[in-house]
Design an enzyme around this catalytic site. Sequence first.
Site, mmCIF file in Angstrom:
data_model
loop_
_atom_site.group_PDB
_atom_site.id
_atom_site.type_symbol
_atom_site.label_atom_id
_atom_site.label_comp_id
_atom_site.label_asym_id
_atom_site.label_seq_id
_atom_site.Cartn_x
_atom_site.Cartn_y
_atom_site.Cartn_z
ATOM 1 N N SER A 228 0.713 -1.284 -0.062
ATOM 2 C CA SER A 228 -0.063 0.025 0.031
ATOM 3 C C SER A 228 0.971 1.314 0.068
ATOM 4 O O SER A 228 1.553 1.451 -0.865
ATOM 5 C CB SER A 228 -0.970 -0.067 1.137
ATOM 6 N N GLU A 343 -9.257 -5.717 -3.232
ATOM 7 C CA GLU A 343 -8.891 -4.693 -2.693
ATOM 8 C C GLU A 343 -9.600 -4.184 -1.563
ATOM 9 O O GLU A 343 -9.973 -4.370 -0.432
ATOM 10 C CB GLU A 343 -8.188 -3.553 -3.555
ATOM 11 N N HIS A 429 -7.778 -5.973 0.517
ATOM 12 C CA HIS A 429 -6.496 -5.096 0.786
ATOM 13 C C HIS A 429 -5.894 -5.604 1.819
ATOM 14 O O HIS A 429 -6.414 -5.864 3.082
ATOM 15 C CB HIS A 429 -6.820 -3.667 1.006
#
Length: 530
Positions: A228, A343, A429
């Site tokens: 990320s 995600e 995610h």
Amino acid sequence: MRHQRIKWLEVSTAGLLIIGSWEQAIPTSHAPEEYARPEVRVAQGMVLGTLVEGGLAFKNLPYAAPPVGANRWRAPQAASSWRGTRDASVFGPSCPQEPMGWNDVDAKRASEDCLSLNIWTPRVGQGTGQPGLPVMVWIPGGGFKGGSASNNFNDGTKLMRHGVVVVTINYRLGVLGFLAHPDLARETSDGATGNYGLMDQVAALGWVHDNIAAFGGDPANVTAFGQSAGGIAISWLITSKSAQGLFNRAILQSGNAFGSGLITRTRAQAEQVGQQFGAIAQLRQLSARKLIQRWQAFEAQGPQEHVADAILDGHLFRKQPAKALLDGIGSNVAIIVGNNSREFPVDQPADQLRHYITKFFGDQAEKALEYYFPEGNARSADPLLGNAGTQLAADVTFRCGSILSSRASSLAWIYQFEQPRSGEAVTAHAHELVYVFGNWGPEWPLKQPMSPAELALLDQMQSYWSNFARTGDPNGPSLPPWPRYSRTDDPYLAISAEHTTARTHLRGEICPLYVAHWSNAASYDTLPKD
């Protein structure tokens, strides 16, 4: 640095206490009273580590001076030396951050004296006659607002057992890490301001370069890897002269310089916001907790969100990193880049989705609208990728940027991670982190124990990652073949416990439109220039 002779004592399996899913070597009633612990000399002095299963660990090693007092909102300063031997057996504090649920553990353990790193290594010392081991430096994510490397979830013991030295670093976050202000610019000889969290990352990589040989690592073989915000930061640093030569490979997990990684603010814009926030002399008098609370209130009262984020500062970044990559800067850095299949879940009205499509696809928006809204209606949900909004979010923030990132590198490998955390239905995610580090526990629980197939995938992921760090190629014996990236068919590796297999044409219907738009240099004319 001279080689330190280590006195080894045999510690049997009975001398290892397993706590949850983390292995921690500790003395037991069966261990000698003089329990062997490794000592290593670094630039600042001697450090005393601990034994872990398969190697050694050194925690809370300062790579820069505490950013407090006058050092708050300054480039990282050199760490002070110490006399005697510094104990390196426990994690140091996280950097100050707003508690947001997912990061509450780190927020509770925060202190401004947080510029430290942690090392796990199979062996220590120079002059052993053995070549240095590949080094993997982890930059954690958290939107540049939260997260930490100083916790058991990021423990590098299991990954280290694949024959690599693992380093995890902390860096300043949020308003403490990214506030830009004209007063701060006047304090520096070059007028630099903002981006302090990224300067921290460069300083940590520099410390690793100078000291890692003492921990058995090869300073000429360093892979920066992150997830990320961590992946985004690494993708940016590939283009920065400040980080040149500090790492030669990169793994970008759900984060790259395109899409979510576009820097959208200039220094002038950020300084204007900083000036509205307050005078630096007064802000330095506030505790970190009160400063964060004041920033939260400041953001809430503004006509639009005041983001404490990276800027085009003319120092670290003289050009938009995405554009720099397409111009060939940093093409010598080999990369692994990829995303998770879903995600973030997105369920928004059709008119909002159309607005986002127009924004992200630019001159290719009409074709993209036809794809996401065939016959005028939003696409139906896909079992793997989710509904139209969820697909769009992953496409424009992570997935299609993997192709652009790969085209900017002379050696690249793309993946899509498609395995949920154990007991969960979809791959969201950060779900790959359990498989990269192999850690979970009371603070980061799984909904059900890992199956044999999931445990096998964990070993597979760590093998791919460590092979890449070792040679620049993730492939190895007994691993499903992973094709090197090629423009001809956009190949990638779909990774899951059920089947890890090579595929072609990553989101072949939509990513070519995204790539066509952003490969055009004119598309960057709408982005800020410092």
